[in-house]
Design a protein around this motif. Structure first.
Motif, PDB file in Angstrom:
ATOM      1  N   LEU A 409      32.356  33.528  38.346  1.00 37.56           N
ATOM      2  CA  LEU A 409      30.948  33.547  38.765  1.00 37.56           C
ATOM      3  C   LEU A 409      30.476  32.113  39.046  1.00 37.56           C
ATOM      4  O   LEU A 409      29.738  31.498  38.274  1.00 37.56           O
TER       5      LEU A 409
ATOM      6  N   ALA B 127      37.634  42.141  37.591  1.00 40.87           N
ATOM      7  CA  ALA B 127      36.914  41.046  36.936  1.00 40.87           C
ATOM      8  C   ALA B 127      37.391  40.851  35.509  1.00 40.87           C
ATOM      9  O   ALA B 127      38.180  41.616  34.984  1.00 40.87           O
ATOM     10  N   GLU B 253      24.867  37.216  42.847  1.00 45.99           N
ATOM     11  CA  GLU B 253      26.318  37.256  43.040  1.00 45.99           C
ATOM     12  C   GLU B 253      27.004  38.311  42.167  1.00 45.99           C
ATOM     13  O   GLU B 253      28.185  38.587  42.347  1.00 45.99           O
ATOM     14  N   HIS B 254      26.243  38.920  41.232  1.00 45.09           N
ATOM     15  CA  HIS B 254      26.851  39.946  40.365  1.00 45.09           C
ATOM     16  C   HIS B 254      27.233  41.193  41.150  1.00 45.09           C
ATOM     17  O   HIS B 254      28.271  41.802  40.912  1.00 45.09           O
ATOM     18  N   ASP B 255      26.342  41.606  42.055  1.00 45.33           N
ATOM     19  CA  ASP B 255      26.442  42.967  42.585  1.00 45.33           C
ATOM     20  C   ASP B 255      25.607  43.040  43.862  1.00 45.33           C
ATOM     21  O   ASP B 255      24.520  42.467  43.932  1.00 45.33           O
ATOM     22  N   ARG B 256      26.077  43.794  44.834  1.00 44.57           N
ATOM     23  CA  ARG B 256      25.294  43.992  46.060  1.00 44.57           C
ATOM     24  C   ARG B 256      23.946  44.633  45.766  1.00 44.57           C
ATOM     25  O   ARG B 256      23.013  44.532  46.561  1.00 44.57           O
ATOM     26  N   ARG B 286      31.162  33.960  46.285  1.00 44.00           N
ATOM     27  CA  ARG B 286      30.805  35.382  46.355  1.00 44.00           C
ATOM     28  C   ARG B 286      29.612  35.585  47.288  1.00 44.00           C
ATOM     29  O   ARG B 286      28.768  36.462  47.057  1.00 44.00           O
ATOM     30  N   ASP B 288      29.292  36.976  50.124  1.00 41.06           N
ATOM     31  CA  ASP B 288      29.120  38.308  50.733  1.00 41.06           C
ATOM     32  C   ASP B 288      28.306  39.222  49.819  1.00 41.06           C
ATOM     33  O   ASP B 288      27.375  39.902  50.265  1.00 41.06           O
ATOM     34  N   ILE B 289      28.645  39.193  48.536  1.00 36.56           N
ATOM     35  CA  ILE B 289      27.908  40.023  47.576  1.00 36.56           C
ATOM     36  C   ILE B 289      26.477  39.495  47.422  1.00 36.56           C
ATOM     37  O   ILE B 289      25.504  40.249  47.519  1.00 36.56           O
TER      38      ILE B 289
END
Lengths: 427, 427
Positions: A409, B127, B253-256, B286, B288-289
Motif C-alpha cells: 500500500l 494481498a 487505493e484500498h478498493d475501487r 495502485r 488504477d484502483i
C-alpha cells in the motif's frame, strides 16, 4: 423432568429452534412490501395478522393517559419503583470518554456517544409486558439516546395494552406505534411516511420478529436474537425445594419451549424438587404451558461436586442462573457463562424480571457464551481519538512506511512520508 | 471528485453494496456442505476457489518460523512495535467487574468474563495484511480469550502470506488454518474434524466472507459486516493540500469501491486538493484502483461553516475522519458519528492503520452511527449479579408479585410470595 446422570449434554443441541425456510421467505416478503408501500403495508398487515383496522399508526396522547388511568394504583406504584431501580442500576453502566497523552505528546483515546435513535419492540397480542418497556427503553434513555421509539402490536380492542402504555408514559416515552411483527421491524429499519427509521432495534419478540431482526441486521443494528426463556438452578440440600420448584416453574410458565434445569449434587434434593413441581403445577393458572416446558425441556442434572455443577452450567450457558447453595460466592468464580446470576436463597429469579434493577433482556439459546444482557453499552458507541505529533511522526514515520509498503500500500507510505519531508519544508 | 455544494447527500444511498441473491445462495450452500462434510469440504473448496491442494489444513510450526525468517528485519521490527502500541491502547479498554451493596443489603453488579474462543479472519489471496492479524487478534488476547484462532486463505504458493504468519507468531498465536472464504467462516462457526468451533468470528473479508458471517450470526457472534474503506477529511485553508490529497488516496487505493470525501469551507482549498490528487495519482502504483475510487465515489463537499461541515460528517458517519482544521478540538464536540477521529495536521490516517494503537477494524457503510471499532469490549461479556436479601424481599415482595400478576404470570408472583411466607417458616 428428565434426569441427566452421565454428564451427557446432547439435549442442548435440540435447544435451537430452526426457522423454517417458509417463515424466512414470508418475513422477507413482508419487509420488502413495507419498504415499498410504507404505511399502507403496515395497515394491511395489521388487518391481516392482528385483525385490527388501524385508524392511526401512532398512539395519541389521549390514548396514553386513558390507558394509564385504567391500570390499578398498586401496579402503577410497582412500575414506578421498578423504573427507579432499573435506572439506578443502569446509571452505573455509563461508559466514559477518555484521552491520554503518550510518548512524543501523542494523544489517544475514546469518545463515547449515544446513538441518535432507537426502536424498542414490546411483545403484545394476548399478553401485556410493561416490564419489557422498562427493560428495553430505560438503558437507551440512560445512555442519552435522543429518540426512543416504541412499537407493539394492538390487542383485540385495537389498542396497545394499558400497562405497556402506562409504563411508557411513566418513563417519558411519547413516540409509540401500534404495529407489531415483522412489519414493525421493517418500519423501524427503513421508515415509512409515519415512522422515521432508527439506528438500532432492541427487544424480544416472536419467531417472526426475530427473523425480521436478523434480516435487517447490517442495515441497522439489533440487540440480539432472543429465544425461549431459560433458567438453571444450582442447589444443594441446604436449599428449599419448594422455593426452587417455584423458581423453575416461573420460567417454565413463559413458553412451552422454555427450559428449566436443576443442577444438584443431591439426588434426594432433586427428587424433592421434582415432587414439588408436580404439586405446584396442580393449581398454576398457566399449568398447560409450564408442564409442556417441564416435560419437553426440564432436566435434573446430577453432579458429583461443585466443579462438575459449574461445568454443567458453563455448558448450558443459561439466560438465568440461580446459585442456591450453602456458599454461592465460592461457586461464582467457576461460572463463565450465564446471563444473569442470582445468588443465595432470597434471590428468586422473578425479583430480577421485575424489580432489582439489572436488565431482564438477557442472552438465550447458549448465547450467554458470548453476549451480555441489554444495557447502556448497547446504546452507545465508541469513536477512537488519535492526535499524532510532529515528533512522533519523525520518530516512527519510517517504520509506518515500511509496514505499509510491505503490505503493498504505497499510497499509505507516501501519506506519512510527505509529512516527514513536510515537517522540514512546512514546519 | 464530484463537488457537492447544495448539501444533498443522496450519494450516500448508493454506498451500500447490495448482495445478489445468487451470492447468498452460493454462500448458504457452502456453509451447509462444510457442516455436512467437514474437512473434506474445506479441501474441496480450497481446491476450487484458491486452486490449492491442501496437504494440511493447519499451519505447522515449521511453516510459521520459515515464513517469519523471510520477512525483512525492518518490517518485523515495525510489526513488533505496532503490536506493543496496539496492546498498550487496548489494555486501557479492559472493563472491570463491579458489585455494589444497595438498600436492604441487596448486592447488585456485573461480572466481566472473556469469551472462551475467538476466530479471526485475515483476508488473503493476492494481498498480505499482517496489520489485520494484529488488529483482529490483540484485543481478544488482551481481553483474556483463551483460544484465539486465525484463518486465512492460502496464496498461490499454497501457504498463508509470510507477513501474516510472522505477525501471528509475534503475538503468540499458534492455531492457524490455511482456509478462507465462506468455507472458513462455516468451519469456525460449526467446526470440522480439524477445526473446533469458536464463540465469535471477527475480522474483515470479501463479500462472500461477509455474507457467510451474516448467515452464521445467531449461531455464533460476529463483530460486524465490513464494507469498502472510507475516509472523510474536514480541512480548511490552513491545511496542506498535498498531505490531505495523499491521505484521501491512501484509502482510495484500498478498493475501487472505497469512498474518499473532503469537506471544506474553502473552495480554493478544495480545488488545490483536487489538483494534488491528479498529480499524485500519476505515479501511484495502485493508481488504477485509486482513480476508480476517486472517480466513482470521491466527493468534495463545500460547507458554509464548521457547523455545516460537522453535520456533513454526521450524515456520512465515516469509518475514518480527519479533522485538519485550525482548531480541530473545537470541531470534535460537534462530531457524533465517525469510527476513528484523527486530529491535527500530523495525524495522517495510515498512522492509525498501522501504528498508533487504536484499532483499524472500524465500522463502515454508515454503521459508525451505531457501532464501534473492534476492541476489548468485543471479546468480553457481562453477567448481571443479583443477591437479594430477606429484608428486601419482605419490603418489596408485594410490589413484585403485583407486577407479575398484572402481566398474567402467576408463577412468578408465587415464587416470590413463597419466600415471604417462607421467611417466617424457614427463616
Amino acid at each position: 423432568m428428565e434426569w441427566i446422570k452421565d454428564g451427557n449434554f446432547d439435549f442442548l443441541k435440540k435447544r435451537k429452534v430452526e426457522a423454517k425456510e417458509e417463515a424466512q421467505k414470508s418475513v422477507a416478503a413482508i419487509i420488502e412490501t413495507v419498504k415499498a408501500n410504507g404505511d399502507k403495508a403496515l395497515k394491511a398487515y395489521t388487518k391481516q395478522f392482528d385483525r385490527i383496522d388501524l385508524e392511526s399508526i401512532r398512539v395519541t396522547e389521549a390514548d396514553m393517559s386513558e390507558a394509564a388511568a385504567r391500570v390499578p394504583e398498586p401496579v402503577l406504584a410497582a412500575i414506578k419503583q421498578s423504573a427507579q431501580n432499573i435506572r439506578a442500576f443502569h446509571e452505573k453502566q455509563i461508559p466514559q470518554s477518555w484521552t491520554e497523552t503518550v510518548e512524543h505528546g501523542v494523544v489517544l483515546g475514546q469518545k463515547v456517544t449515544p446513538l441518535d435513535s432507537v426502536g424498542v419492540y414490546v411483545p403484545g397480542g394476548t399478553a401485556c409486558y410493561p416490564s419489557s418497556v422498562l427493560m428495553g427503553a430505560i438503558p437507551a434513555l440512560v445512555a442519552g439516546v435522543n429518540r426512543v421509539v416504541l412499537v407493539s402490536p394492538p390487542q383485540k380492542n385495537g389498542l396497545i395494552a394499558d400497562g405497556v402504555l402506562a409504563a411508557a408514559r411513566e418513563i417519558g416515552i411519547r413516540e409509540i406505534y401500534q404495529v407489531g411483527g415483522a412489519q414493525a421491524i421493517a418500519a423501524l429499519a427503513y421508515g415509512t411516511e409515519t415512522i422515521l427509521p432508527v439506528d438500532k432495534i432492541a427487544g424480544p419478540g416472536n419467531l417472526y420478529v426475530m427473523l425480521a431482526k436478523k434480516h435487517v441486521f447490517g442495515d441497522v443494528a439489533i440487540d440480539s436474537l432472543a429465544g425461549p426463556s431459560e433458567i438453571a438452578v444450582v442447589a444443594d440440600e441446604t436449599a428449599n425445594a419448594a422455593w426452587i420448584a417455584a423458581d423453575l416453574l416461573s420460567q417454565a410458565e413463559h413458553d412451552r419451549l422454555s427450559m428449566p434445569v436443576l443442577v444438584t449434587t443431591s439426588q434426594t434434593f432433586g427428587e424433592q424438587v421434582e415432587q414439588e413441581i408436580e404439586k405446584q403445577l396442580a393449581d398454576l393458572p398457566r399449568a398447560d404451558i409450564a408442564s409442556a416446558s417441564v416435560q419437553s425441556a426440564g432436566k435434573i442434572v446430577l453432579a458429583a461436586n461443585s466443579n462438575e455443577a459449574a461445568e454443567a452450567i458453563n455448558q448450558i450457558a443459561p439466560e438465568h442462573l440461580e446459585l442456591a447453595t450453602k456458599d454461592p460466592y465460592a461457586l461464582l468464580p467457576l461460572i463463565r457463562h450465564a446471563g444473569a446470576i442470582f445468588l443465595g436463597k432470597y434471590s428468586s429469579e422473578p425479583v430480577g424480571d421485575y424489580f432489582a434493577g439489572p436488565n431482564h433482556i438477557i442472552p438465550t439459546n447458549g448465547s450467554a457464551r458470548y453476549a451480555s444482557p441489554l444495557g447502556v453499552e448497547s446504546f452507545v458507541k465508541r469513536s477512537s481519538i488519535i492526535e499524532y505529533s510532529d515528533a512522533a511522526l519523525q520518530a516512527n514515520g519510517q517504520a509506518i512506511a515500511a509496514f505499509a509498503r510491505f503490505e503493498g500500500l504505497e499510497g499509505h507510505a507516501r501519506a506519512v512520508e510527505k509529512r516527514m519531508k513536510g515537517a522540514v519544508i512546512h514546519g
